[in-house]
Design a protein around this motif. Structure first.
Motif, short mmCIF file in Angstrom:
data_model
loop_
_atom_site.label_atom_id
_atom_site.label_comp_id
_atom_site.label_asym_id
_atom_site.label_seq_id
_atom_site.Cartn_x
_atom_site.Cartn_y
_atom_site.Cartn_z
N VAL A 19 0.85 -1.20 0.00
CA VAL A 19 0.00 0.00 0.00
C VAL A 19 0.88 1.25 0.00
CG1 VAL A 19 -1.78 1.28 1.24
CG2 VAL A 19 -1.86 -1.22 1.20
N PHE A 20 1.89 1.25 0.86
CA PHE A 20 2.76 2.42 0.99
C PHE A 20 3.52 2.68 -0.31
CE2 PHE A 20 6.24 5.04 2.53
CZ PHE A 20 5.56 5.93 3.37
N ALA A 21 3.93 1.62 -1.00
CA ALA A 21 4.65 1.79 -2.26
C ALA A 21 3.83 2.59 -3.27
CB ALA A 21 5.04 0.43 -2.83
N ILE A 22 2.53 2.38 -3.28
CA ILE A 22 1.65 3.13 -4.17
C ILE A 22 1.58 4.59 -3.74
CG2 ILE A 22 -0.74 3.40 -4.96
CD1 ILE A 22 -0.94 0.27 -4.71
N LEU A 23 1.38 4.82 -2.46
CA LEU A 23 1.25 6.18 -1.94
C LEU A 23 2.54 6.97 -2.07
CD1 LEU A 23 -0.81 5.34 1.26
CD2 LEU A 23 -1.67 6.37 -0.87
N ALA A 24 3.69 6.31 -1.94
CA ALA A 24 4.98 6.99 -1.99
C ALA A 24 5.48 7.19 -3.42
CB ALA A 24 6.01 6.21 -1.17
N ASP A 25 4.68 6.82 -4.41
CA ASP A 25 5.02 7.01 -5.81
C ASP A 25 4.00 7.97 -6.43
OD1 ASP A 25 5.48 6.93 -8.53
OD2 ASP A 25 5.36 4.75 -8.69
N PRO A 26 4.33 9.26 -6.51
CA PRO A 26 3.36 10.23 -7.02
C PRO A 26 2.80 9.90 -8.41
CG PRO A 26 5.17 11.37 -5.97
CD PRO A 26 5.56 9.92 -6.05
N THR A 27 3.56 9.16 -9.22
CA THR A 27 3.04 8.82 -10.54
C THR A 27 1.85 7.86 -10.46
OG1 THR A 27 4.56 6.96 -10.88
CG2 THR A 27 5.31 9.15 -11.61
N HIS A 29 -0.62 8.32 -8.17
CA HIS A 29 -1.75 9.00 -7.54
C HIS A 29 -2.96 9.12 -8.46
CE1 HIS A 29 0.94 10.96 -4.23
NE2 HIS A 29 1.01 9.65 -4.25
N ALA A 30 -2.76 9.34 -9.75
CA ALA A 30 -3.90 9.40 -10.68
C ALA A 30 -4.59 8.03 -10.75
CB ALA A 30 -3.44 9.85 -12.07
N ARG A 31 -3.82 6.95 -10.62
CA ARG A 31 -4.36 5.58 -10.64
C ARG A 31 -5.37 5.36 -9.52
NH1 ARG A 31 -0.73 0.34 -8.94
NH2 ARG A 31 -2.23 -1.29 -9.47
N ILE A 32 -5.13 5.98 -8.37
CA ILE A 32 -6.00 5.73 -7.22
C ILE A 32 -6.95 6.88 -6.90
CG2 ILE A 32 -4.37 4.10 -6.19
CD1 ILE A 32 -3.62 6.43 -4.18
N ASP A 33 -6.85 7.99 -7.62
CA ASP A 33 -7.67 9.16 -7.32
C ASP A 33 -9.15 8.88 -7.51
OD1 ASP A 33 -8.52 11.87 -6.92
OD2 ASP A 33 -8.55 12.10 -9.10
N GLY A 34 -9.92 9.09 -6.46
CA GLY A 34 -11.36 8.92 -6.52
C GLY A 34 -12.12 10.21 -6.69
N SER A 35 -11.40 11.32 -6.77
CA SER A 35 -12.05 12.63 -6.88
C SER A 35 -12.19 13.10 -8.32
CB SER A 35 -11.26 13.68 -6.10
OG SER A 35 -10.03 13.97 -6.76
N GLY A 36 -11.41 12.53 -9.22
CA GLY A 36 -11.42 12.97 -10.60
C GLY A 36 -10.61 14.24 -10.84
N SER A 37 -9.83 14.65 -9.84
CA SER A 37 -9.09 15.90 -9.98
C SER A 37 -7.59 15.73 -10.23
CB SER A 37 -9.28 16.77 -8.73
OG SER A 37 -8.74 16.13 -7.60
N VAL A 38 -7.04 14.55 -9.96
CA VAL A 38 -5.59 14.34 -10.08
C VAL A 38 -5.25 13.87 -11.49
CG1 VAL A 38 -3.60 13.05 -9.21
CG2 VAL A 38 -5.41 13.77 -7.64
#
Length: 157
Positions: A19-27, A29-38
Motif C-alpha cells: 500500500v505504501f509503495a503506491i502512496l509513496a510514488d506520485p506517478t 496518484h492518478a491511478r488511485i484518485d477517486g475525486s477525478g481531480s488528479v
C-alpha cells in the motif's frame, strides 16, 4: 470543529509495504484518485523517501486545469505519509497492519492548520463534502490497486 477534518478508512488485503509503495510514488496518484481531480505528475522523485520532498501534479477543479506543487510533511515508511501545497491543508494516509497480513488505511483531509481565510474559502467551495466523497472513492481504488499489486508480486515470487 469536526468539519476541519474529514476521513474514512478501509481494510486492504495487502501488506502495508505494498500500500505504501503506491502512496509513496506520485506517478500512481492518478491511478488511485477517486475525486477525478488528479492528473499526471510533472515533477517528482522516483519514490518519496522523506519529509521535505516535493512533487508537482496536473490537476483540475470544476473542469479548470492547473498545476499544484505538494510538499511531504509527514513520513514514516509503511505507516504514514502526508503532503500539503501552498495552504496548510494536509492529505494524510495512515496505515495499520492487520492480524491477517492486510492493512487498514485511513485517509484524511485535514484543514485544521489553515488560516481563517483559507478555511473560509475551503468551506465556501464545499471542499470538506467534496473531499469526503473523493476519499471514499480513492480508498476503493487504492484497495483494488494494492490487492492487484500484491497478487502480482505473489505470482512472481
Amino acid at each position: 470543529m469536526s468539519d476541519l477534518r474529514v476521513s474514512d478508512s478501509i481494510t486492504v488485503d495487502a501488506p502495508p509495504s505494498v500500500v505504501f509503495a503506491i502512496l509513496a510514488d506520485p506517478t500512481q496518484h492518478a491511478r488511485i484518485d477517486g475525486s477525478g481531480s488528479v492528473g499526471s505528475v510533472i515533477q517528482a522523485p522516483e519514490r518519496i523517501t522523506g519529509t521535505g520532498q516535493t512533487f508537482t501534479v496536473r490537476m483540475k477543479l470544476f473542469g479548470v486545469p492547473y498545476l499544484i506543487r505538494n510538499r511531504v510533511v509527514e513520513f514514516e515508511p509503511d505507516r504514514l505519509i502526508a503532503w500539503r501545497h501552498f495552504t496548510a491543508n494536509r492529505w494524510r494516509y495512515e496505515l495499520t497492519a492487520t492480524a491477517d497480513g492486510g492493512t487498514t488505511v485511513t485517509e484524511a483531509f485535514d484543514m485544521s492548520r489553515a488560516d481563517r481565510l483559507t478555511t473560509a474559502v475551503v468551506r465556501a467551495a464545499r471542499f470538506p463534502e467534496r473531499n469526503r466523497e473523493g476519499i471514499a472513492g480513492t480508498l476503493q481504488r487504492l484497495k483494488q490497486a494494492a490487492e492487484a499489486d500484491a497478487k502480482k508480486a505473489a505470482g512472481q515470487a
